[in-house]
Scaffold this motif. Structure first.
Motif, PDB file in Angstrom:
ATOM      1  N   ALA A 273     -59.319  45.388  17.955  1.00  0.00           N
ATOM      2  CA  ALA A 273     -58.521  46.048  18.993  1.00  0.00           C
ATOM      3  C   ALA A 273     -57.269  45.245  19.331  1.00  0.00           C
ATOM      4  CB  ALA A 273     -59.371  46.256  20.245  1.00  0.00           C
ATOM      5  N   SER A 276     -53.916  46.205  17.697  1.00  0.00           N
ATOM      6  CA  SER A 276     -53.198  47.433  18.045  1.00  0.00           C
ATOM      7  C   SER A 276     -51.758  47.103  18.414  1.00  0.00           C
ATOM      8  CB  SER A 276     -53.893  48.133  19.211  1.00  0.00           C
ATOM      9  OG  SER A 276     -53.086  49.139  19.753  1.00  0.00           O
ATOM     10  N   THR A 277     -50.815  47.933  17.975  1.00  0.00           N
ATOM     11  CA  THR A 277     -49.399  47.643  18.218  1.00  0.00           C
ATOM     12  C   THR A 277     -48.991  47.895  19.662  1.00  0.00           C
ATOM     13  OG1 THR A 277     -48.864  49.887  17.489  1.00  0.00           O
ATOM     14  CG2 THR A 277     -48.735  48.136  15.840  1.00  0.00           C
ATOM     15  N   LYS A 280     -52.905  51.003  22.635  1.00  0.00           N
ATOM     16  CA  LYS A 280     -53.606  52.281  22.491  1.00  0.00           C
ATOM     17  C   LYS A 280     -54.559  52.183  21.297  1.00  0.00           C
ATOM     18  CE  LYS A 280     -49.729  55.081  24.192  1.00  0.00           C
ATOM     19  NZ  LYS A 280     -48.750  56.149  23.824  1.00  0.00           N
ATOM     20  N   VAL A 281     -55.820  52.492  21.549  1.00  0.00           N
ATOM     21  CA  VAL A 281     -56.843  52.403  20.506  1.00  0.00           C
ATOM     22  C   VAL A 281     -57.640  53.697  20.489  1.00  0.00           C
ATOM     23  CG1 VAL A 281     -58.949  51.216  19.762  1.00  0.00           C
ATOM     24  CG2 VAL A 281     -57.039  49.891  20.671  1.00  0.00           C
ATOM     25  N   ASP A 355     -55.374  52.384  15.334  1.00  0.00           N
ATOM     26  CA  ASP A 355     -54.190  52.166  16.164  1.00  0.00           C
ATOM     27  C   ASP A 355     -53.720  53.512  16.704  1.00  0.00           C
ATOM     28  OD1 ASP A 355     -51.330  51.884  16.883  1.00  0.00           O
ATOM     29  OD2 ASP A 355     -51.561  49.870  16.048  1.00  0.00           O
ATOM     30  N   GLU A 357     -50.986  54.355  17.883  1.00  0.00           N
ATOM     31  CA  GLU A 357     -49.594  54.673  17.574  1.00  0.00           C
ATOM     32  C   GLU A 357     -49.418  55.005  16.091  1.00  0.00           C
ATOM     33  OE1 GLU A 357     -45.845  55.466  18.880  1.00  0.00           O
ATOM     34  OE2 GLU A 357     -47.487  54.723  20.135  1.00  0.00           O
ATOM     35  N   LEU A 362     -57.856  49.805  12.234  1.00  0.00           N
ATOM     36  CA  LEU A 362     -57.731  48.407  12.654  1.00  0.00           C
ATOM     37  C   LEU A 362     -58.851  47.624  11.998  1.00  0.00           C
ATOM     38  CD1 LEU A 362     -57.015  49.043  16.451  1.00  0.00           C
ATOM     39  CD2 LEU A 362     -55.356  48.363  14.698  1.00  0.00           C
TER      40      LEU A 362
END
Length: 364
Positions: A273, A276-277, A280-281, A355, A357, A362
């Motif tokens: 997690a 994540s960029t 938001k997961v 991810d 986005e 991930l």
């Protein structure tokens, strides 16, 4: 048989890309299924391999030859179509013999090849019949036989089972799989039915929007989808996806919902997690990895049953969780009813995180 190699293959119609820089290798004797929703580019890819439409870019090799500029008749391939494409006025024998007659082979050799193919597909007793006197499954065998007598380097099959009823489709899946095993044939097989792809192929090429999304064995595609599209497309019922947010408090990373519930993550999932960029997961889980409880247990999250579908040996249900529909399964002895509140417990060792986005998986 032979390898089929696609390198950076493109087919575009102006600004619209039907096939967008697809590269893959079908090994000698391998069964590869091109699978995806309508309009994903799978049939266009097959037609490019066959030479039925010209490429906009890239190259295609069959065996040791670059066939990119060759006519279909010169590519040493055989196609099996959705509609069988049998000659209605010709007997089964003459349908099988026709491609060999076009090659001007001696009659004795034609007879030998036709009878050998008929024996392989168990249609010797049908040789004098016309296509209209055959069942759908028998016609499909004849179509396979007509491809088989040519002894091609590769077989190309375009949704050959889609015109059959459900029971016959299951039977013909086994027949085509056995056909592949007995001949060690190189087969490229197009289907929109991911169950066909999973049960029959050595490898799956999952396509969407003209792009090759994932190319791997069915087991690996199922177990390790590379993105949310593959996760939601492969599997029946589909993998459930729940958009959430990842946050860390007191050294513990958790997924939180807009409604306020919190699901702590294991150390491994917390590390995923963290990649994540945007924070938001998306939580992904298959029905077999989710436990349903009538009351809350540690780590479980609240939901409400939407529909219940008994199938005999297992009951499937759809549960609303944080605005998403989650597919679950329970034994028939576990009663569920619509609108009932329940709690879902996710197996931390078997959940998937994506991810929110980029929609990519991930991983550690």
């Amino acid at each position: 048989m032979a390898q089929v190699i696609l390198k950076d293959v493109v087919k575009n119609y102006g600004p619209v890309y039907a096939v967008n820089h697809v590269s893959l290798t079908v090994e000698d004797g391998e069964f590869v299924a091109l699978v995806g929703p309508s309009g994903c580019g799978k049939t266009t890819t097959l037609n490019l391999i066959a030479g039925l439409i010209p490429m906009s870019g890239g190259s295609i090799s069959i065996g040791t030859r670059d066939v990119s500029g060759l006519d279909p008749k010169d590519r040493d391939i055989a196609m099996v179509f959705q509609n069988y494409a049998l000659y209605p006025q010709k007997s089964v024998y003459k349908n099988l013999a026709f491609p060999l007659q076009m090659r001007k082979l001696p009659a004795s050799e034609i007879d030998k090849k036709v009878r050998a193919a008929a024996k392989t597909l168990d249609i010797t007793h049908l040789l004098e019949r016309k296509p209209r006197e055959l069942s759908g499954g028998q016609q499909q065998r004849v179509a396979l036989g007509r491809a088989l007598v040519r002894e091609p380097s590769a077989f190309l099959m375009d949704e050959p089972l889609s015109n059959l009823d459900a029971k016959l489709r299951v039977q013909m899946r086994s027949e085509i799989k056995r056909f592949h095993q007995d001949l060690n044939a190189t087969i490229v097989y197009v289907t929109h039915d991911q169950l066909e792809a999973v049960t029959m192929s050595d490898k799956m090429a999952v396509m969407n929007g003209g792009f090759l999304q994932q190319y791997d064995s069915p087991a690996n595609v199922f177990a390790n989808p590379v993105n949310m599209f593959v996760a939601s497309f492969v599997g029946s019922p589909a993998m459930s996806l729940i958009p959430l947010a990842a946050s860390t408090s007191g050294g513990t990373t958790s997924l939180t919902s807009p409604e306020g519930w919190v699901m702590p993550l294991s150390d491994a999932n917390a590390r995923k997690a963290a990649k994540s960029t945007t924070g938001k997961v998306v939580l992904g889980a298959r029905h077999s990895t989710i436990k349903v409880h009538k009351s809350q247990v540690p780590g479980s999250v609240p939901g409400k049953v939407y529909t219940v579908e008994p199938t005999g040996d297992v009951t499937f249900a759809q549960v609303f969780v944080s605005g998403a529909t989650v597919n679950v399964s329970v034994p028939p002895s576990f009663p569920l009813r619509a609108d009932e509140p329940v709690f879902l417990e996710f197996d931390q060792d078997r959940i998937h995180l994506f991810d929110g986005e980029t929609e990519m998986a991930l991983t550690l």
